[in-house]
Every structure is written in C-alpha cells, then in structure tokens.
Design a protein around this motif. Structure first.
Motif, PDB file in Angstrom:
ATOM      1  N   SER A 106     -17.532  -4.020  22.667  1.00 15.51           N
ATOM      2  CA  SER A 106     -17.394  -2.925  21.713  1.00 15.51           C
ATOM      3  C   SER A 106     -16.646  -1.767  22.341  1.00 15.51           C
ATOM      4  O   SER A 106     -16.767  -1.494  23.523  1.00 15.51           O
ATOM      5  CB  SER A 106     -18.777  -2.460  21.268  1.00 15.51           C
ATOM      6  OG  SER A 106     -18.677  -1.314  20.486  1.00 15.51           O
ATOM      7  N   ARG A 107     -15.881  -1.102  21.527  1.00 16.24           N
ATOM      8  CA  ARG A 107     -15.269   0.171  21.908  1.00 16.24           C
ATOM      9  C   ARG A 107     -15.867   1.231  20.994  1.00 16.24           C
ATOM     10  O   ARG A 107     -16.448   0.934  19.990  1.00 16.24           O
ATOM     11  CB  ARG A 107     -13.743   0.109  21.742  1.00 16.24           C
ATOM     12  CG  ARG A 107     -13.107  -1.067  22.490  1.00 16.24           C
ATOM     13  CD  ARG A 107     -13.290  -0.950  23.966  1.00 16.24           C
ATOM     14  NE  ARG A 107     -12.632  -2.040  24.668  1.00 16.24           N
ATOM     15  CZ  ARG A 107     -12.886  -2.351  25.935  1.00 16.24           C
ATOM     16  NH1 ARG A 107     -13.798  -1.702  26.612  1.00 16.24           N
ATOM     17  NH2 ARG A 107     -12.233  -3.334  26.503  1.00 16.24           N
ATOM     18  N   GLY A 108     -15.731   2.484  21.248  1.00 18.34           N
ATOM     19  CA  GLY A 108     -16.442   3.416  20.408  1.00 18.34           C
ATOM     20  C   GLY A 108     -15.841   4.795  20.176  1.00 18.34           C
ATOM     21  O   GLY A 108     -14.669   4.931  20.268  1.00 18.34           O
ATOM     22  N   LEU A 109     -16.623   5.999  19.882  1.00 19.11           N
ATOM     23  CA  LEU A 109     -16.024   7.158  19.203  1.00 19.11           C
ATOM     24  C   LEU A 109     -16.495   8.527  19.684  1.00 19.11           C
ATOM     25  O   LEU A 109     -17.652   8.724  19.982  1.00 19.11           O
ATOM     26  CB  LEU A 109     -16.336   7.053  17.719  1.00 19.11           C
ATOM     27  CG  LEU A 109     -16.588   8.318  16.955  1.00 19.11           C
ATOM     28  CD1 LEU A 109     -15.336   8.855  16.325  1.00 19.11           C
ATOM     29  CD2 LEU A 109     -17.568   8.026  15.890  1.00 19.11           C
ATOM     30  N   ARG A 110     -15.572   9.432  19.769  1.00 23.93           N
ATOM     31  CA  ARG A 110     -15.883  10.847  19.855  1.00 23.93           C
ATOM     32  C   ARG A 110     -15.014  11.531  18.827  1.00 23.93           C
ATOM     33  O   ARG A 110     -13.870  11.152  18.640  1.00 23.93           O
ATOM     34  CB  ARG A 110     -15.544  11.376  21.263  1.00 23.93           C
ATOM     35  CG  ARG A 110     -15.934  12.824  21.466  1.00 23.93           C
ATOM     36  CD  ARG A 110     -15.641  13.275  22.871  1.00 23.93           C
ATOM     37  NE  ARG A 110     -16.416  12.526  23.840  1.00 23.93           N
ATOM     38  CZ  ARG A 110     -16.283  12.655  25.146  1.00 23.93           C
ATOM     39  NH1 ARG A 110     -15.391  13.462  25.633  1.00 23.93           N
ATOM     40  NH2 ARG A 110     -17.024  11.950  25.968  1.00 23.93           N
ATOM     41  N   ALA A 111     -15.547  12.532  18.151  1.00 20.94           N
ATOM     42  CA  ALA A 111     -14.778  13.172  17.079  1.00 20.94           C
ATOM     43  C   ALA A 111     -13.522  13.812  17.651  1.00 20.94           C
ATOM     44  O   ALA A 111     -13.571  14.491  18.662  1.00 20.94           O
ATOM     45  CB  ALA A 111     -15.632  14.228  16.391  1.00 20.94           C
ATOM     46  N   PRO A 149      -9.477   6.502  24.407  1.00 17.56           N
ATOM     47  CA  PRO A 149     -10.630   6.779  25.279  1.00 17.56           C
ATOM     48  C   PRO A 149     -11.720   7.598  24.599  1.00 17.56           C
ATOM     49  O   PRO A 149     -12.896   7.470  24.933  1.00 17.56           O
ATOM     50  CB  PRO A 149     -10.005   7.567  26.445  1.00 17.56           C
ATOM     51  CG  PRO A 149      -8.563   7.195  26.431  1.00 17.56           C
ATOM     52  CD  PRO A 149      -8.215   6.997  24.994  1.00 17.56           C
ATOM     53  N   HIS A 150     -11.341   8.414  23.628  1.00 17.64           N
ATOM     54  CA  HIS A 150     -12.307   9.295  22.986  1.00 17.64           C
ATOM     55  C   HIS A 150     -13.098   8.613  21.876  1.00 17.64           C
ATOM     56  O   HIS A 150     -14.142   9.116  21.454  1.00 17.64           O
ATOM     57  CB  HIS A 150     -11.598  10.528  22.431  1.00 17.64           C
ATOM     58  CG  HIS A 150     -10.847  11.299  23.476  1.00 17.64           C
ATOM     59  ND1 HIS A 150     -11.480  12.010  24.469  1.00 17.64           N
ATOM     60  CD2 HIS A 150      -9.525  11.431  23.692  1.00 17.64           C
ATOM     61  CE1 HIS A 150     -10.577  12.572  25.261  1.00 17.64           C
ATOM     62  NE2 HIS A 150      -9.380  12.227  24.812  1.00 17.64           N
ATOM     63  N   ILE A 151     -12.619   7.478  21.399  1.00 17.44           N
ATOM     64  CA  ILE A 151     -13.359   6.767  20.361  1.00 17.44           C
ATOM     65  C   ILE A 151     -14.029   5.511  20.910  1.00 17.44           C
ATOM     66  O   ILE A 151     -14.609   4.727  20.167  1.00 17.44           O
ATOM     67  CB  ILE A 151     -12.446   6.377  19.170  1.00 17.44           C
ATOM     68  CG1 ILE A 151     -11.364   5.388  19.600  1.00 17.44           C
ATOM     69  CG2 ILE A 151     -11.834   7.616  18.548  1.00 17.44           C
ATOM     70  CD1 ILE A 151     -10.529   4.880  18.437  1.00 17.44           C
ATOM     71  N   SER A 152     -13.997   5.357  22.219  1.00 20.25           N
ATOM     72  CA  SER A 152     -14.457   4.106  22.828  1.00 20.25           C
ATOM     73  C   SER A 152     -15.961   3.888  22.748  1.00 20.25           C
ATOM     74  O   SER A 152     -16.430   2.792  23.044  1.00 20.25           O
ATOM     75  CB  SER A 152     -14.024   4.048  24.300  1.00 20.25           C
ATOM     76  OG  SER A 152     -14.631   5.096  25.026  1.00 20.25           O
ATOM     77  N   GLN A 153     -16.725   4.876  22.349  1.00 20.95           N
ATOM     78  CA  GLN A 153     -18.171   4.690  22.194  1.00 20.95           C
ATOM     79  C   GLN A 153     -18.585   4.417  20.758  1.00 20.95           C
ATOM     80  O   GLN A 153     -19.752   4.126  20.500  1.00 20.95           O
ATOM     81  CB  GLN A 153     -18.918   5.933  22.706  1.00 20.95           C
ATOM     82  CG  GLN A 153     -18.728   6.199  24.194  1.00 20.95           C
ATOM     83  CD  GLN A 153     -19.134   5.008  25.042  1.00 20.95           C
ATOM     84  OE1 GLN A 153     -20.213   4.454  24.875  1.00 20.95           O
ATOM     85  NE2 GLN A 153     -18.264   4.605  25.942  1.00 20.95           N
TER      86      GLN A 153
END
Length: 368
Positions: free
Chosen positions: A29-34, A144-148
């Motif tokens: 999974s990769r994910g997110l920061r606003a 990198p900022h949406i990787s969570q």
C-alpha cells in the motif's frame, strides 16, 4: 508519426521509465497527506483564485501551482486537464476518460434508461448508471506525501514472459472519479513532474487545455486497452463508511496444464462521519465459476490497519486475485473498531470478476 513508429517509440520510452516489480499476491500500500489548500471546500473558491499544493515534510508553506477553474458538474474533462485531487490532494493531469457503469447500492432513486444489472450475493438487484472516470498521471513530487493513504502504483500488468508470477507496476498512475477533479490552469509548459509526461503529452498554446496527446499516448491506450479499461464501479455505505470497488481483468496464464485468470481490484474506504475509526480485519468470500467458494480472513489490508478520521477520511489500495475459471464473484466485510473498543462490520459490495471475451496477447511492447 505512423502507428508502427509510435509503438516503437512507446516501447523505447517505457523501457527508460522506472518500473517496479511487485509480489503478485498483494501489492504494497501507498498512502496520503493532504496537499491542497482546500479539499472539497475548495469548490467554493472564486474562479480566479490561485490553487496551492502543500509540501508538508518539514512544515513548508503552500506554493502556488496555478489558477483555479470552475469544476464541471456535468460533461467531461479533456486530455491535458490539470487538476488537484479533492480527496488525496495531489497534482495530476488527465490522460483520457473512461465511461464506467456505477452500481451504487446507496441510491434507491429511479434508474436512468441506460442501465444494466449487477449480480450480487445476498444483495438486492442494483442498476448501473454511466459515470466518468479518468486515467491520470500523478505528480512525482506529491507521491511521498500521499504514501500513507493512497497507492501511487495502482496500475499493474502481468509480464509477457515465462515467469507467470511476475507482476509489474508503472508508478504514478491512478483512476479518478469526475467529482474528485478540482481543475486548474498553469502557464508552466511542464507543470507535472512524471517520467511519462513529455512522452505522452506536448504543449500547444493554441489548445484549451494547452496539453495535447502525442501519438505515443494514443498507441499506449490502444495497445493496453484490455488491461487499462475501467468498466464497472461498485459502491456501498455501512455505518457511514463508504466502500468503493473497481475490478480490472489482467489476463490469463497457463499453469500446470490449466488456465489461471487474474484480476486486480482497487478499493477506496471513506469515513463520511466525524468519528475516528480503524480498520482491523478483512473477510472475503470468493466464488469461482468452476464451483469453488474460498473464504479469506486476515488482519487489516495490504499489511496496514488504516485510521479514518475527519482530517484523513480516506484510504485507497489495490490487490489481486486469481481463479481457475473465466469468471466469478467476490464480496465480504471489513471490520472496524471505534475509540471505545466496540466493533462493527462494513459491507464490501459484491462485484463480478469477468474475463475479456476478445482477449488479446498480454502487453508485449513495454520492455520491462
């Protein structure tokens, strides 16, 4: 450029593109920061308001990326449209649209004339309505900022060689619903940083938007249409948690004198409430046309147990499934935990796994 020349150029272009090999059973999974200034509230901005993208690694301030445009409530966006994702906040550009059938189990209103039935296990019959989705490129600076919170490698392919378990992903591709597009314009001739941007698109100041498809993009779409096409979308809400599932057929492989059919499926979980919840377990049931019924239980999804909150309401991931039959069905539940320790189950809308009737040879011009 002729079609053959375009394909040769495409093969060379993609051979230089950074492509990652992934385990076939479950992609990480990769994910997110606003990243954007507004999110859904940005829809209320004046037409000429500047949009910004937030690189928050060390508390950096917002940077201007373009001029806001009024979103289209209807119709569709064209190839080359710049946008911010209203949920995950990344900068992107539209490659081309897909017309999908949306089976929404939350809608009990009259069904449009152009509709089709979707089979489901233990579920009422649902009619599909036409809805627009887009194949897009994600700006590499935002990955990198949406990787969570969101995978940035959701588009995967079966490799065309003897290793039948090889799976490859092209970084920075996504599928975006029409309502998630926050359009903007930019005077930058290369506004999106992605290895395929200048190979798929070129600047033309006489056009609106000023980025047009190269022959390589048309050839890539035509050649890989069976594995890129988004045709069905399934959606259902339980306890204010909305689950959206998009299945994709990947192709068939021969293994031990039998045929194995592969699909990938993209799932988005959205918390429509203010209460913080955490995904703890998954429970899948997978029915094959061959007559088998498989049950899969496990902790979290793709090695994660995401928290859905008001600040970070969504999580998106992709995974894969194989059957020894040309079709089947999947359905199940996600178990969530509330802050007080109580649990509740969220339904995963049932969806069909269908193989392409006019199946062609798997991608061969990608030179992985």
């Amino acid at each position: 450029m002729s079609g053959c020349a375009a394909r040769r150029y495409l093969a060379a272009a993609l051979s230089r593109c950074r492509v990652r090999a992934l385990p076939l059973r479950e992609a990480p999974s990769r994910g997110l920061r606003a990243l954007c200034a507004g999110g859904p509230g940005a829809l209320q901005l004046p037409p000429r308001r500047h949009l910004s993208s937030r690189n928050r690694a060390e508390g950096k301030v917002l940077e201007t990326v373009g001029v806001f445009e009024v979103p289209k409530p209807q119709g569709k966006y064209e190839t080359g449209q710049l946008f911010l994702h209203s949920v995950f906040g990344y900068r992107g550009i539209v490659l081309f649209p897909w017309q999908a059938r949306l089976y929404d189990r939350d809608v009990a209103s009259p069904v449009p004339e152009k509709s089709e039935s979707a089979a489901g296990h233990g579920s009422k019959e649902v009619k599909g309505k036409t809805h627009t989705y887009y194949q897009v490129l994600i700006d590499a600076r935002d990955c990198p900022h949406i990787s969570q919170r969101s995978q940035t490698e959701a588009v995967t392919f079966l490799a065309n060689h003897d290793d039948s378990r090889a799976l490859y992903a092209i970084p920075g591709l996504d599928y975006v619903s029409h309502e998630d597009i926050l359009p903007y314009s930019s005077t930058d001739q290369v506004p999106i940083q992605h290895e395929l941007f200048e190979r798929f698109l070129m600047y033309d100041q006489t056009k609106v938007p000023p980025f047009v498809a190269r022959d390589t993009l048309c050839a890539w779409q035509e050649k890989n249409h069976p594995w890129l096409e988004l045709s069905d979308v399934h959606r259902e809400t339980t306890e204010n948690i909305r689950v959206t599932v998009i299945p994709f057929y990947m192709g068939m492989r021969e293994a031990q004198n039998s045929h194995v059919y592969w699909w990938r499926y993209c799932i988005r979980l959205e918390n429509l409430d203010n209460e913080v919840v955490q995904l703890r377990e998954r429970h899948w049931r997978i029915f094959s046309l061959s007559g088998t019924l498989e049950t899969v239980r496990g902790r979290g999804v793709v090695g994660r147990e995401p928290v859905l909150s008001k600040e970070q309401p969504a999580f998106q991931y992709s995974s894969h499934v194989s059957l020894q039959a040309s079709s089947g069905h999947m359905w199940g539940t996600f178990r969530f935990e509330r802050p007080d320790g109580s649990h509740f189950d969220v339904r995963i809308p049932p969806f069909s796994l269908e193989s392409n009737k006019d199946e062609k040879t798997p991608p061969s011009g990608l030179h992985w």
